[in-house]
Design an enzyme around this catalytic site. Structure first.
Site, PDB file in Angstrom:
ATOM      1  N   HIS A 129      -1.525  18.684 -26.233  1.00  0.00           N
ATOM      2  CA  HIS A 129      -0.242  19.112 -26.779  1.00  0.00           C
ATOM      3  C   HIS A 129       0.534  20.095 -26.292  1.00  0.00           C
ATOM      4  O   HIS A 129       1.368  20.872 -26.876  1.00  0.00           O
ATOM      5  CB  HIS A 129      -0.695  19.492 -28.198  1.00  0.00           C
ATOM      6  CG  HIS A 129       0.695  19.165 -29.249  1.00  0.00           C
ATOM      7  ND1 HIS A 129       0.675  19.709 -30.712  1.00  0.00           N
ATOM      8  CD2 HIS A 129       1.422  18.280 -29.377  1.00  0.00           C
ATOM      9  CE1 HIS A 129       1.673  19.422 -31.219  1.00  0.00           C
ATOM     10  NE2 HIS A 129       2.324  18.517 -30.347  1.00  0.00           N
TER      11      HIS A 129
ATOM     12  N   CYS B 130       0.542  23.171 -34.878  1.00  0.00           N
ATOM     13  CA  CYS B 130      -0.568  22.935 -33.654  1.00  0.00           C
ATOM     14  C   CYS B 130      -0.016  23.561 -32.391  1.00  0.00           C
ATOM     15  O   CYS B 130      -0.961  24.310 -31.830  1.00  0.00           O
ATOM     16  CB  CYS B 130      -0.524  21.485 -33.544  1.00  0.00           C
ATOM     17  SG  CYS B 130      -0.523  20.463 -35.192  1.00  0.00           S
TER      18      CYS B 130
HETATM   19 CA   LIG Z   1      -2.808  21.168 -36.309  1.00  0.00          CA
END
Ligand SMILES: [Ca+2]
Length: 475
Positions: free
Chosen positions: A141, A73
């Site tokens: 994130h 990610c």
């Molecule tokens: Ca991901």
């Protein structure tokens, strides 16, 4: 002769459309999390239902060779926001590269950053300079608010984005997300994020119809935890499954994500801005599954990326090749498909060109604009690169890996992966062997040498951090 005559009309229409363009389009960029290459019906799934994305594909362009910079990610998101490969910003993986069993690691992974430096001019800041209103909904994130969240990196508003890579409180309200007020009990996070995005679209068009809008909707779905609406999951449990696609809860999550996309597209229709809006849909890495195709002893996972090899966390195609759909009225041809390879770092220069924004001055950019491709022309061939100097453990078996430290390059149909623990090179022809079943490094020494030279030169140029050998005394 007919071959010469046929393209003239479309070319003329494209020319007229592009020369008539005045205001830059609104931009809706939707990024699903962990959605695999075959996880949409229009990309091959015979179990998951994705009618809204299938419809988007019919009215736009399907990209069958879009790659993410990271096999997981955070690196992909950092490359998307910065327009730079991981060695420039130092975000190579999620958390630390020292994952899995310490004793089983033969190398010391390179240091990893978890926060995108706010000095980097992001995609949102770039579009902001072109007069766009910018809004973030979902998974960020790349650092915590209030120092390195979406609001500090160019977004005017933020719903739900913070440092976490999965929904802390799960997919049902209460969310335990400081950047998102809880909804009614059992409200689903994917529904909520898409409803907020649709609301912002409506309010924006009512208040400031002439100001371009950038909607960035990185869904938390379909990342773990696998939590679905019970009724929908029960419905899938009664339906015939397909090879590798057989988890009713995951299927329901995919469909709910698709419904969320539908809600946003409906808001564009309702506000009559569909023709002035560029929509991009993609994913941040491959699907969580398909591991048994890379290592017979690994558990298979939640979905399957077949015919691709492996899944999330690997530099095999299953880990980095993702679905992508683009609809740009007046530019992309309806129901068209391209096999031209693209990679995450191409988004920033592309959206800068489309928006009329100047590229961040003095900031290195690694990708190229693919506007030509959207207009039906070709892009020049160029190498794409990956660098992952850390470990990702496999789930289910101690001491097993999804990946050990590695780099990769793709040029044309050829792809070379270099594994640093033993210097092993694997060469695949992704055109004839999309499943990466035949390692041709031994039988194609000239191609192998050429790609390996490209890869090592690139690593030197971008100052890629390398894993190091374990100290003799410590081993
Ligand atoms: Ca991901």
């Amino acid at each position: 002769m007919s071959q010469l005559r046929l393209p003239l009309l479309p070319l003329l229409l494209i020319f007229l459309a592009s020369s008539a363009r005045s205001a830059p389009p609104h931009i809706v960029l939707i990024v699903a999390d962990d959605l695999g290459w075959t996880d949409l019906a229009c990309f091959g799934s015979r179990y998951y239902r994705t009618p809204n994305l299938d419809r988007l594909a019919r009215s736009g362009m399907r990209f069958t060779a879009t790659y993410t910079c990271g096999p997981n990610c955070a690196p992909t998101r950092a490359c998307l926001m910065s327009g730079q490969y991981s060695p420039r910003h130092g975000i190579y993986t999620v958390g630390s590269g020292a994952r899995g069993q310490a004793a089983a690691r033969k190398l010391v992974p390179a240091a990893n950053k978890t926060i995108l430096d706010t000095k980097i001019v992001t995609l949102a800041e770039t579009l902001g300079t072109a007069g766009y209103a910018t809004a973030h909904f979902g998974k960020w994130h790349l650092g915590p608010p209030p120092t390195a969240g979406p609001r500090q990196q160019g977004f005017d508003i933020n719903f739900g984005g913070n440092r976490t890579g999965s929904p802390r409180g799960g997919y049902f309200s209460p969310y335990r997300n400081p950047q998102l007020e809880d909804g009614p009990k059992d409200e689903h996070l994917t529904d909520r994020l898409s409803a907020e995005a649709a609301d912002v679209i409506r309010r924006h068009v009512r208040k400031t119809p002439d100001k371009p809008l950038f909607i960035y909707l990185p869904f938390y779905a379909v990342h773990t935890p696998i939590q679905a609406k019970p009724k929908l999951a029960a419905e899938y449990a009664r339906r015939p499954t397909a090879a590798g696609h057989d988890n009713p809860k995951y299927a329901a999550m995919v469909e709910t994500m698709d419904s969320g996309v539908g809600r946003v597209l409906a808001a564009l229709d309702e506000m009559k801005i569909t023709d002035q809006t560029l929509v991009i849909f993609t994913s941040d890495n491959g699907g969580l599954g398909g591991y048994s195709s890379a290592d017979k002893e690994l558990p298979n996972g939640i979905t399957d990326n077949a015919p691709l090899k492996g899944g999330k966390g690997m530099l095999y195609e299953g880990g980095i090749r993702v679905p992508m759909i683009v609809r740009w009225p007046g530019h992309t041809r309806a129901a068209s498909t391209t096999t031209t390879p693209l990679i995450t770092v191409d988004f920033l220069p592309t959206l800068a060109e489309i928006s009329g924004a100047a590229l961040p001055p003095g900031q290195i950019r690694d990708g190229i604009s693919f506007v030509k491709l959207l207009n039906g022309k070709n892009l020049p061939e160029r190498p794409l690169f990956w660098h992952f100097p850390g470990y990702l453990q496999a789930y289910g078996r101690r001491g097993a890996w999804r990946t050990t430290p590695a780099s990769a390059v793709r040029l044309g149909d050829w792809k070379l992966i270099e594994f640093f623990e033993d210097g092993r090179l694997e060469l695949y022809h992704t055109g004839r062997d999309i499943g990466e079943t035949k390692n041709l490094a031994g039988s194609e020494p000239a191609v192998t040498r050429r790609l390996h030279a490209l890869l090592t030169d690139w690593r030197t140029r971008v100052k890629a951090q390398m894993p190091t050998g374990k100290d003799d005394d410590a081993s």
